[in-house]
Write a protein that holds these residues in place. Structure first.
Motif: not given
Length: 314
Positions: A11-38
């Motif tokens: 996710k890249t946000y573009n504005g008057a002061r340029g662009s900001f990369r908020a997310l950069d190629g994030v990949s992972f899965d969360i299994g069914e029934g899992e309690f996952f912490g971010l």
């Protein structure tokens, strides 16, 4: 099939002061029934990732699915599978608690839901507030209603974005008892929190974000076992010697020092005695998740960072 899948999400946000990369190629899965912490510091991209999951923000690239439903191409089905508790207190001041939950049920086409509504109200300590107007509730009670709204349509995936921020101990205990039971019944839970003791106690697996990138993805037990540090914890009202102050983590009167072995613990204590620093409640224990988190954020953890762009499942 994973309950939630993030595939090369950017996710890249573009504005008057340029662009900001908020997310950069994030990949992972969360299994069914899992309690996952971010986990991650402020500005790491946690809320942006959840906003993409909820369909509130469109990713610049990548794909996100919930129970197999693409959050963009199959938005209605994906959102029906989600129950999200946001950070902000958002409520309609014109309805009672029960009316709010009935309306929320209607959004998802759920009819005749009063029995489940009564159960949720009872489990979250809201039974005596069922007919109270939302404007009459305290901040903690409003947050309980937000949790009830997220659960009212019995979603298979529950997302909790800082659910216990600024709430009392009673709500924390009530909430985790109820969510824990739902998790045991098969509901998948995704939690973001700055209370790392909660994540350590509740989560099967943890992912950590830093500056929009995934820097750790491991089972909680693996993260904790990867660091063999001994932690010296004590309380003091006096200033530490400079040599110790530079490496200590202090919270008010509580000081924590990481030691390699028993000999270094004795060296720390000798330094404190030599400087005339009085200590109370001295404890020696293992490093906890907060210690691991700090090491990873500082790039000093023995836990290898996951390769960007490679999904990891439960």
């Amino acid at each position: 099939m994973p309950a939630v899948s993030f595939q090369q999400v950017g996710k890249t946000y573009n504005g008057a002061r340029g662009s900001f990369r908020a997310l950069d190629g994030v990949s992972f899965d969360i299994g069914e029934g899992e309690f996952f912490g971010l986990l991650g510091p402020n500005g790491a991209g946690k809320t942006t990732l959840i906003s993409v999951l909820a369909g509130l923000t469109r990713a610049t690239e990548g794909r996100v699915t919930v129970m197999g439903h693409d959050v963009q191409a199959d938005a209605a089905a994906a959102r029906k599978a989600l129950g999200i508790v946001p950070q902000e207190l958002v409520f309609d001041p014109f309805f009672s608690v029960r009316e709010t939950l009935r309306i929320q049920s209607g959004y998802f086409g759920v009819k005749g839901n009063d029995a489940w509504i009564d159960e949720v109200l009872a489990e979250l300590g809201l039974a005596d507030k069922a007919n109270a107007n939302m404007r009459q509730l305290s901040g903690g009670m409003k947050r309980r209603v937000l949790v009830a709204q997220a659960l009212v349509h019995k979603p298979p995936v529950i997302v909790l974005d800082e659910p216990t921020a600024g709430v009392d101990v009673e709500l924390r205990q009530t909430l985790w008892a109820f969510i824990g039971r739902l998790n045991k019944q098969g509901h998948t839970v995704l939690l973001t929190t700055h209370y790392l003791e909660e994540a350590e106690a509740l989560c099967h697996r943890i992912g950590m974000l830093k500056q929009g990138r995934l820097v750790a993805l491991e089972r909680t037990a693996t993260l904790l076992s990867a660091t063999h540090s001994t932690m010296l914890r004590f309380k003091t009202d006096q200033a530490l010697p400079a040599a110790l102050a530079a490496q200590a983590r202090s919270t008010g009167r509580i000081v924590q020092l990481r030691a390699r072995d028993a000999a270094e613990v004795e060296s720390f204590l000798a330094t404190l005695r030599g400087a005339g620093v009085g200590v109370e409640d001295l404890e020696i224990g293992r490093a906890d998740l907060e210690d691991v988190f700090v090491q990873i954020m500082q790039g000093r953890s023995p836990v290898a960072a996951p390769a960007q762009g490679v999904g990891a499942s439960a």
